[in-house]
Scaffold this motif. Structure first.
Motif, PDB file in Angstrom:
ATOM      1  N   LEU A  11      21.352  -1.999   1.093  1.00 21.34           N
ATOM      2  CA  LEU A  11      21.299  -0.744   1.843  1.00 21.34           C
ATOM      3  C   LEU A  11      20.094  -0.738   2.781  1.00 21.34           C
ATOM      4  CD1 LEU A  11      22.380   2.083   2.418  1.00 21.34           C
ATOM      5  CD2 LEU A  11      20.982   2.898   0.514  1.00 21.34           C
ATOM      6  N   CYS A  12      18.943  -1.151   2.273  1.00 26.61           N
ATOM      7  CA  CYS A  12      17.748  -1.215   3.129  1.00 26.61           C
ATOM      8  C   CYS A  12      17.952  -2.201   4.273  1.00 26.61           C
ATOM      9  CB  CYS A  12      16.528  -1.594   2.307  1.00 26.61           C
ATOM     10  SG  CYS A  12      15.943  -0.250   1.256  1.00 26.61           S
ATOM     11  N   GLN A  13      18.565  -3.327   3.987  1.00 23.58           N
ATOM     12  CA  GLN A  13      18.841  -4.299   5.044  1.00 23.58           C
ATOM     13  C   GLN A  13      19.769  -3.694   6.098  1.00 23.58           C
ATOM     14  OE1 GLN A  13      20.903  -7.822   3.745  1.00 23.58           O
ATOM     15  NE2 GLN A  13      20.329  -8.967   5.561  1.00 23.58           N
ATOM     16  N   ALA A  14      20.800  -2.991   5.665  1.00 24.21           N
ATOM     17  CA  ALA A  14      21.758  -2.386   6.597  1.00 24.21           C
ATOM     18  C   ALA A  14      21.098  -1.328   7.475  1.00 24.21           C
ATOM     19  CB  ALA A  14      22.923  -1.771   5.825  1.00 24.21           C
ATOM     20  N   LEU A  15      20.107  -0.632   6.930  1.00 21.02           N
ATOM     21  CA  LEU A  15      19.429   0.438   7.667  1.00 21.02           C
ATOM     22  C   LEU A  15      18.131  -0.034   8.320  1.00 21.02           C
ATOM     23  CD1 LEU A  15      19.949   3.344   5.114  1.00 21.02           C
ATOM     24  CD2 LEU A  15      21.227   2.904   7.222  1.00 21.02           C
ATOM     25  N   ALA A  16      17.847  -1.337   8.240  1.00 21.14           N
ATOM     26  CA  ALA A  16      16.626  -1.925   8.811  1.00 21.14           C
ATOM     27  C   ALA A  16      15.365  -1.290   8.222  1.00 21.14           C
ATOM     28  CB  ALA A  16      16.627  -1.833  10.332  1.00 21.14           C
ATOM     29  N   ILE A  17      15.412  -0.983   6.929  1.00 18.36           N
ATOM     30  CA  ILE A  17      14.250  -0.440   6.227  1.00 18.36           C
ATOM     31  C   ILE A  17      13.504  -1.612   5.600  1.00 18.36           C
ATOM     32  CG2 ILE A  17      13.488   1.000   4.301  1.00 18.36           C
ATOM     33  CD1 ILE A  17      15.954   2.758   4.839  1.00 18.36           C
ATOM     34  N   THR A  18      12.203  -1.695   5.876  1.00 15.58           N
ATOM     35  CA  THR A  18      11.379  -2.791   5.365  1.00 15.58           C
ATOM     36  C   THR A  18      10.237  -2.227   4.524  1.00 15.58           C
ATOM     37  OG1 THR A  18       9.822  -2.799   7.220  1.00 15.58           O
ATOM     38  CG2 THR A  18      11.877  -4.075   7.493  1.00 15.58           C
ATOM     39  N   SER A  19       9.402  -3.109   4.032  1.00 15.15           N
ATOM     40  CA  SER A  19       8.253  -2.676   3.235  1.00 15.15           C
ATOM     41  C   SER A  19       7.283  -1.834   4.061  1.00 15.15           C
ATOM     42  CB  SER A  19       7.532  -3.883   2.636  1.00 15.15           C
ATOM     43  OG  SER A  19       7.082  -4.745   3.664  1.00 15.15           O
ATOM     44  N   GLU A  20       7.360  -1.924   5.376  1.00 15.65           N
ATOM     45  CA  GLU A  20       6.513  -1.086   6.225  1.00 15.65           C
ATOM     46  C   GLU A  20       6.870   0.396   6.094  1.00 15.65           C
ATOM     47  OE1 GLU A  20       6.360  -2.404  10.271  1.00 15.65           O
ATOM     48  OE2 GLU A  20       6.085  -4.491   9.671  1.00 15.65           O
ATOM     49  N   HIS A  21       8.051   0.691   5.580  1.00 18.24           N
ATOM     50  CA  HIS A  21       8.495   2.074   5.419  1.00 18.24           C
ATOM     51  C   HIS A  21       8.124   2.651   4.050  1.00 18.24           C
ATOM     52  CE1 HIS A  21      11.209   0.480   8.589  1.00 18.24           C
ATOM     53  NE2 HIS A  21      10.909   1.641   9.134  1.00 18.24           N
ATOM     54  N   ASP A  22       7.573   1.829   3.164  1.00 11.46           N
ATOM     55  CA  ASP A  22       7.200   2.310   1.828  1.00 11.46           C
ATOM     56  C   ASP A  22       6.282   3.519   1.925  1.00 11.46           C
ATOM     57  OD1 ASP A  22       8.661   0.341   0.630  1.00 11.46           O
ATOM     58  OD2 ASP A  22       6.944  -0.824  -0.072  1.00 11.46           O
ATOM     59  N   GLY A  23       6.612   4.556   1.184  1.00  9.57           N
ATOM     60  CA  GLY A  23       5.771   5.738   1.112  1.00  9.57           C
ATOM     61  C   GLY A  23       5.970   6.744   2.225  1.00  9.57           C
ATOM     62  N   LEU A  24       6.785   6.426   3.217  1.00  9.13           N
ATOM     63  CA  LEU A  24       7.006   7.379   4.308  1.00  9.13           C
ATOM     64  C   LEU A  24       7.964   8.480   3.860  1.00  9.13           C
ATOM     65  CD1 LEU A  24       7.435   5.014   7.399  1.00  9.13           C
ATOM     66  CD2 LEU A  24       5.404   6.280   6.682  1.00  9.13           C
ATOM     67  N   PRO A  25       7.738   9.715   4.288  1.00  9.48           N
ATOM     68  CA  PRO A  25       8.655  10.799   3.930  1.00  9.48           C
ATOM     69  C   PRO A  25       9.999  10.633   4.643  1.00  9.48           C
ATOM     70  CG  PRO A  25       6.940  11.597   5.402  1.00  9.48           C
ATOM     71  CD  PRO A  25       6.598  10.174   5.069  1.00  9.48           C
ATOM     72  N   LEU A  26      11.060  10.954   3.949  1.00  8.23           N
ATOM     73  CA  LEU A  26      12.401  10.785   4.514  1.00  8.23           C
ATOM     74  C   LEU A  26      12.786  11.884   5.492  1.00  8.23           C
ATOM     75  CD1 LEU A  26      14.324   9.626   1.336  1.00  8.23           C
ATOM     76  CD2 LEU A  26      13.529   8.230   3.252  1.00  8.23           C
ATOM     77  N   ASP A  27      11.989  12.954   5.543  1.00  2.00           N
ATOM     78  CA  ASP A  27      12.336  14.066   6.433  1.00  2.00           C
ATOM     79  C   ASP A  27      11.544  14.053   7.737  1.00  2.00           C
ATOM     80  OD1 ASP A  27       9.907  14.695   5.292  1.00  2.00           O
ATOM     81  OD2 ASP A  27      10.414  16.784   4.891  1.00  2.00           O
ATOM     82  N   ARG A  28      10.942  12.917   8.059  1.00  2.00           N
ATOM     83  CA  ARG A  28      10.179  12.780   9.305  1.00  2.00           C
ATOM     84  C   ARG A  28      10.484  11.430   9.942  1.00  2.00           C
ATOM     85  NH1 ARG A  28       5.092  14.220   6.210  1.00  2.00           N
ATOM     86  NH2 ARG A  28       5.429  16.403   5.751  1.00  2.00           N
ATOM     87  N   PRO A  29      10.274  11.317  11.261  1.00  2.22           N
ATOM     88  CA  PRO A  29      10.496  10.025  11.921  1.00  2.22           C
ATOM     89  C   PRO A  29       9.674   8.930  11.245  1.00  2.22           C
ATOM     90  CG  PRO A  29      10.205  11.745  13.552  1.00  2.22           C
ATOM     91  CD  PRO A  29       9.894  12.356  12.202  1.00  2.22           C
ATOM     92  N   PRO A  30      10.214   7.740  11.143  1.00  2.00           N
ATOM     93  CA  PRO A  30      11.352   7.221  11.895  1.00  2.00           C
ATOM     94  C   PRO A  30      12.712   7.538  11.270  1.00  2.00           C
ATOM     95  CG  PRO A  30      10.478   5.473  10.560  1.00  2.00           C
ATOM     96  CD  PRO A  30       9.593   6.687  10.339  1.00  2.00           C
ATOM     97  N   PHE A  31      12.729   8.290  10.185  1.00  2.00           N
ATOM     98  CA  PHE A  31      13.996   8.632   9.540  1.00  2.00           C
ATOM     99  C   PHE A  31      14.563   9.917  10.126  1.00  2.00           C
ATOM    100  CE2 PHE A  31      11.402   6.450   6.299  1.00  2.00           C
ATOM    101  CZ  PHE A  31      12.171   5.310   6.175  1.00  2.00           C
ATOM    102  N   ARG A  32      15.856  10.083   9.961  1.00  2.00           N
ATOM    103  CA  ARG A  32      16.509  11.314  10.414  1.00  2.00           C
ATOM    104  C   ARG A  32      17.657  11.612   9.453  1.00  2.00           C
ATOM    105  NH1 ARG A  32      18.972  10.552  15.868  1.00  2.00           N
ATOM    106  NH2 ARG A  32      20.892  10.112  14.777  1.00  2.00           N
ATOM    107  N   LEU A  33      17.576  12.740   8.800  1.00  3.50           N
ATOM    108  CA  LEU A  33      18.636  13.169   7.894  1.00  3.50           C
ATOM    109  C   LEU A  33      19.489  14.210   8.598  1.00  3.50           C
ATOM    110  CD1 LEU A  33      16.563  13.569   4.606  1.00  3.50           C
ATOM    111  CD2 LEU A  33      17.948  11.619   5.320  1.00  3.50           C
ATOM    112  N   GLU A  34      20.783  14.052   8.492  1.00  4.45           N
ATOM    113  CA  GLU A  34      21.697  14.991   9.131  1.00  4.45           C
ATOM    114  C   GLU A  34      22.700  15.494   8.105  1.00  4.45           C
ATOM    115  OE1 GLU A  34      23.501  13.329  12.596  1.00  4.45           O
ATOM    116  OE2 GLU A  34      21.580  12.774  13.475  1.00  4.45           O
TER     117      GLU A  34
END
Length: 75
Positions: A11-34
């Motif tokens: 899933l992380c590979q499909a969404l281009a999520i890497t270890s650089e995203h660890d700890g980032l909140p999911l409700d702020r960029p670079p993520f977008r929840l719809e």
């Protein structure tokens, strides 16, 4: 294609999520929840591919999804 989102690693590979995203909140960029257009029918079951706490119902998916590595069985 069917297994692209089967499991956290894929899933992380499909969404281009890497270890650089660890700890980032999911409700702020670079993520977008719809919101979904329709409510999702979620199912849960026991975890797979592990030896510890395998009985815990911490595996979630969309009912009838073909994108699961294995079908969900009731917890």
């Amino acid at each position: 294609e069917r297994l692209l989102c089967a499991g956290p690693g894929r899933l992380c590979q499909a969404l281009a999520i890497t270890s650089e995203h660890d700890g980032l909140p999911l409700d702020r960029p670079p993520f977008r929840l719809e919101p979904r257009a329709e409510p999702a029918k979620l199912v849960r079951g026991p975890r797979i591919g592990i030896s510890r706490a395998a009985d815990l119902p911490w595996r979630y998916g969309l009912a009838g999804s073909r994108y699961l590595s294995r079908p969900l069985r009731p917890a």
